[in-house]
Design a protein around this motif. Sequence first.
Motif, PDB file in Angstrom:
ATOM      1  N   VAL A  24       0.835  -1.202   0.000  1.00  0.00           N
ATOM      2  CA  VAL A  24       0.000   0.000   0.000  1.00  0.00           C
ATOM      3  C   VAL A  24       0.869   1.251   0.000  1.00  0.00           C
ATOM      4  CG1 VAL A  24      -1.660   1.338   1.362  1.00  0.00           C
ATOM      5  CG2 VAL A  24      -1.985  -1.123   1.050  1.00  0.00           C
ATOM      6  N   ARG A  25       1.936   1.240   0.787  1.00  0.00           N
ATOM      7  CA  ARG A  25       2.846   2.392   0.827  1.00  0.00           C
ATOM      8  C   ARG A  25       3.427   2.651  -0.571  1.00  0.00           C
ATOM      9  NH1 ARG A  25       5.900   0.526   4.364  1.00  0.00           N
ATOM     10  NH2 ARG A  25       4.684   1.253   6.125  1.00  0.00           N
ATOM     11  N   THR A  26       3.843   1.590  -1.244  1.00  0.00           N
ATOM     12  CA  THR A  26       4.370   1.728  -2.607  1.00  0.00           C
ATOM     13  C   THR A  26       3.315   2.306  -3.543  1.00  0.00           C
ATOM     14  OG1 THR A  26       5.943  -0.079  -2.314  1.00  0.00           O
ATOM     15  CG2 THR A  26       5.313   0.457  -4.582  1.00  0.00           C
ATOM     16  N   MET A  27       2.086   1.802  -3.451  1.00  0.00           N
ATOM     17  CA  MET A  27       1.013   2.302  -4.308  1.00  0.00           C
ATOM     18  C   MET A  27       0.783   3.793  -4.076  1.00  0.00           C
ATOM     19  SD  MET A  27      -1.826  -0.707  -4.099  1.00  0.00           S
ATOM     20  CE  MET A  27      -1.789  -2.090  -5.226  1.00  0.00           C
ATOM     21  N   MET A  28       0.774   4.196  -2.831  1.00  0.00           N
ATOM     22  CA  MET A  28       0.518   5.599  -2.512  1.00  0.00           C
ATOM     23  C   MET A  28       1.683   6.485  -2.936  1.00  0.00           C
ATOM     24  SD  MET A  28      -1.390   5.093   1.162  1.00  0.00           S
ATOM     25  CE  MET A  28      -1.284   6.810   1.568  1.00  0.00           C
ATOM     26  N   GLU A  29       2.900   6.076  -2.632  1.00  0.00           N
ATOM     27  CA  GLU A  29       4.070   6.896  -2.972  1.00  0.00           C
ATOM     28  C   GLU A  29       4.265   7.010  -4.479  1.00  0.00           C
ATOM     29  OE1 GLU A  29       7.308   5.017  -0.916  1.00  0.00           O
ATOM     30  OE2 GLU A  29       6.727   5.863   1.029  1.00  0.00           O
ATOM     31  N   ARG A  30       4.014   5.934  -5.193  1.00  0.00           N
ATOM     32  CA  ARG A  30       4.254   5.906  -6.645  1.00  0.00           C
ATOM     33  C   ARG A  30       3.011   6.225  -7.460  1.00  0.00           C
ATOM     34  NH1 ARG A  30       9.569   6.550  -6.736  1.00  0.00           N
ATOM     35  NH2 ARG A  30      10.542   5.121  -5.294  1.00  0.00           N
ATOM     36  N   ARG A  31       1.878   6.393  -6.777  1.00  0.00           N
ATOM     37  CA  ARG A  31       0.609   6.697  -7.446  1.00  0.00           C
ATOM     38  C   ARG A  31       0.279   5.660  -8.506  1.00  0.00           C
ATOM     39  NH1 ARG A  31      -0.808  12.735  -7.100  1.00  0.00           N
ATOM     40  NH2 ARG A  31      -2.404  11.901  -8.447  1.00  0.00           N
ATOM     41  N   ILE A  32       0.315   4.406  -8.071  1.00  0.00           N
ATOM     42  CA  ILE A  32       0.000   3.291  -8.954  1.00  0.00           C
ATOM     43  C   ILE A  32      -1.116   2.462  -8.336  1.00  0.00           C
ATOM     44  CG2 ILE A  32       2.270   3.178 -10.053  1.00  0.00           C
ATOM     45  CD1 ILE A  32       3.011   0.913  -8.127  1.00  0.00           C
ATOM     46  N   SER A  33      -1.807   1.700  -9.156  1.00  0.00           N
ATOM     47  CA  SER A  33      -2.931   0.909  -8.645  1.00  0.00           C
ATOM     48  C   SER A  33      -2.717  -0.593  -8.757  1.00  0.00           C
ATOM     49  CB  SER A  33      -4.214   1.307  -9.377  1.00  0.00           C
ATOM     50  OG  SER A  33      -4.065   1.076 -10.762  1.00  0.00           O
ATOM     51  N   VAL A  34      -1.596  -0.994  -9.347  1.00  0.00           N
ATOM     52  CA  VAL A  34      -1.299  -2.416  -9.508  1.00  0.00           C
ATOM     53  C   VAL A  34       0.164  -2.665  -9.174  1.00  0.00           C
ATOM     54  CG1 VAL A  34      -1.179  -4.338 -11.148  1.00  0.00           C
ATOM     55  CG2 VAL A  34      -3.046  -2.695 -11.309  1.00  0.00           C
TER      56      VAL A  34
END
Length: 152
Positions: A24-34
């Motif tokens: 989730v942290r990666t998704m939020m920091e990188r603005r990605i959904s997958v």
Amino acid sequence: MNVASMMSTPVYTAHRDTLIADVVRTMMERRISVVPVVDDQRRVVGVISVADLVPQARNAPASNITLMSLQDEYVDVSSLEEAYEEVAQLPAWEVMHELPVTIRPEEELGTAARLMIEHRVGALPVVGADGALVGIVTRTDLARLTIDRGHP
């Protein structure tokens, strides 16, 4: 036009034992959904999407609870934090979709679009001849191509 011409790199990934909190942290920091889940040889063994992380309540009753629509499902927004706390410490393998649909870089973008529609996914990990992850192509990439070509 082939997938290699539109795929995104680098691809932010997780391993089977990566905690969902880190995904989730990666998704939020990188603005990605997958986030593809890979093994030590970078072969894709699963995929985690934002939709996998949101508890979905089918046929939610009408009430004063704030509901959010998510792919024809309804989510009780007030339950998201509690639900997240429950899954945050799980390893990726417990949440990921195994055997995800992938595509090769030399395939045509039309093939990518058909696969996304057929399998109801928003992204395809792109894998090389050795099965290792080399990129990712998303429905946003395909939409961008349409816009860039001047189509409404």
